[in-house]
Design an enzyme around this catalytic site. Structure first.
Site, PDB file in Angstrom:
ATOM      1  N   ILE A  24     -32.368   3.778  53.198  1.00 20.12           N
ATOM      2  CA  ILE A  24     -31.918   5.148  53.464  1.00 20.12           C
ATOM      3  C   ILE A  24     -31.677   5.383  54.947  1.00 20.12           C
ATOM      4  CG2 ILE A  24     -33.102   6.095  51.439  1.00 20.12           C
ATOM      5  CD1 ILE A  24     -35.178   7.290  53.430  1.00 20.12           C
ATOM      6  N   ASP A  25     -32.300   4.570  55.807  1.00 21.10           N
ATOM      7  CA  ASP A  25     -32.196   4.796  57.259  1.00 21.10           C
ATOM      8  C   ASP A  25     -30.827   4.454  57.828  1.00 21.10           C
ATOM      9  OD1 ASP A  25     -34.806   5.666  57.526  1.00 21.10           O
ATOM     10  OD2 ASP A  25     -35.577   3.631  57.765  1.00 21.10           O
TER      11      ASP A  25
END
Lengths: 278, 278
Positions: free
Chosen positions: B139-140
């Site tokens: 997700i980063d």
């Protein structure tokens, strides 16, 4: 009935909901069709705007703008968490009288209803004709004489979606998850979590409401049973669950941890971390 | 290239995202068109299923079912937060060899990539032909060579919606609100909060990323300036903001408060309260 004639003021109080602007627009539209109201004002930031005479004109706001406001979440007039005492209400009453306002509509929760009552009593003892009305917002759904309060369904939807997501996470990464849900004395929002049960085995597997006594031993046995069967457990629990003596479990836990018990401006013990549901 | 022939296993690791099942289905579909794979297995709960030989058959799963899985949020195979060491990887490798598995696909974040590396090295030193592939979830969004990782957009949408709601609340009930957003060393998710700026004056008014040094005096001056101008302030700050020496501000605050600094199973200091974004 001999109705007073004059101006009206509308205000929005407490945490904003998704639909509190619908109540505002509904009130404006109804007042326009009502014979005894001349000008319609909105108070900025609720009682804190009323006491400063910080009002906006709503008498001529056109229908297109009202339609847009109605579908906008948040409180378009601004809100406040001030809880007026009698002196505060007396100052509000004087400001309203100076504006020839004799109709006051207050959209909010339980505390706003109480403010309506105080202003109404101050007005009565002053021989004023001011009529104060409470328009319920109330995400807790804890009023009688209605099926549901306007703020409840959107908050219930938020709870259902949040628990649905948690249940999916918990299915993928098994463990025990406790969701603490708002509703100090009313279990409607916590009960709405069962809408997350979209198929067999979905959480919440256990639900605890503040309308019944919470027994910690029974709770542990419940969790043990579900965890043994399912290998996981999602729990929806009201912030207001309490023991047989009526003491909130959250308060007992905070005291056991020697944590400081926080209270809000209304003197309520803070039972959960945030006012996310308004 | 001389490719090994045998079975394949796919696993999903870490916090589930909205789209991690898309990656699973994409992998299954690609393997079916690939000449060197016989049976396709899924590992239940990632490495913890692989080490117990807890696999499910995916070779014949029909297209309709795969389509339904692809659009289901959460990790359908189940996930795990175990971080295998070399001994753990060696046991996994033995289980895979016994199943004639020579293709391993691991959908996950940075730690999953590291697990792939260890298993790959264990296999190489054993003279095995096992090929291990990492399929990024992340997700980063902090991988190079791609525009965005699959897990980023849905997490970014969550951040934007949450900050949008907070900004509306803050507009109605003015004050200073700090939203701490995941991303230890990568500011993409925190930066996504600016999507909440739907009109002039909308928050976040201030955004702090971990790619730059966080200066507490400058921060206070920034907040003071915005609050003086707007009467309110919504702040989006990465959990990983740090001082010039590289020490995380969250860690410094926890130490100042004499709080215990929590670490997860990967040895990372817990910088924020939850893994809500997966």
């Amino acid at each position: 009935m001999n109705l007073p004639r004059g101006n009206a003021v509308i205000a929005q109080s407490g945490g904003p909901t998704v639909v509190i602007n619908q109540s505002l627009v509904g009130c404006i539209e109804a007042l326009r069709d009502f014979g005894s109201v001349d000008g319609i004002f909105g108070a900025r930031n609720a009682v804190s705007g009323m006491v400063r005479d910080d009002l906006v004109e709503l008498t001529e706001t056109d229908a297109k703008r009202l339609d847009a406001i109605a579908v906008t979440p948040g409180a378009v007039l601004g809100s406040s968490r001030d809880k007026p005492d009698e002196e505060y209400c007396r100052r509000i009453f004087e400001k309203l009288a100076a504006r020839d306002i004799c109709w006051f509509f207050y959209i909010g929760g339980n505390d706003s209803a109480d403010t309506c009552r105080i202003i109404s009593e101050v007005a009565a003892t002053s021989g004023s004709e001011l009529r104060a009305f409470h328009i319920p917002k109330t995400i807790d759904n804890d009023l009688v004489l209605n099926d549901h309060t306007p703020g409840f369904p959107s908050a219930a939807r938020f709870v259902a979606c949040a628990v649905m997501g948690d249940s999916l996470d918990n299915k993928a990464l098994p463990g025990i998850k406790i969701d603490v849900i708002m509703g100090r004395h009313a279990g409607f929002l916590t009960a709405a979590s069962v809408l997350a049960r979209t198929d067999a085995g979905s959480g919440p597997h256990l639900v605890y409401l503040p309308e019944t006594v919470f027994d910690i031993d029974r709770f542990i046995a419940d969790v043990d049973r579900v965890y043994s069967q399912e290998g996981r457990c999602v729990i929806a629990v009201s912030e207001g669950v309490h023991d047989a003596a009526g003491t909130a479990i959250a308060q007992k836990l905070a005291e056991d941890l020697e944590g400081e018990v926080e209270r809000d401006a209304h003197g309520n013990v803070q039972l959960s971390g945030s006012g996310a549901l308004g």
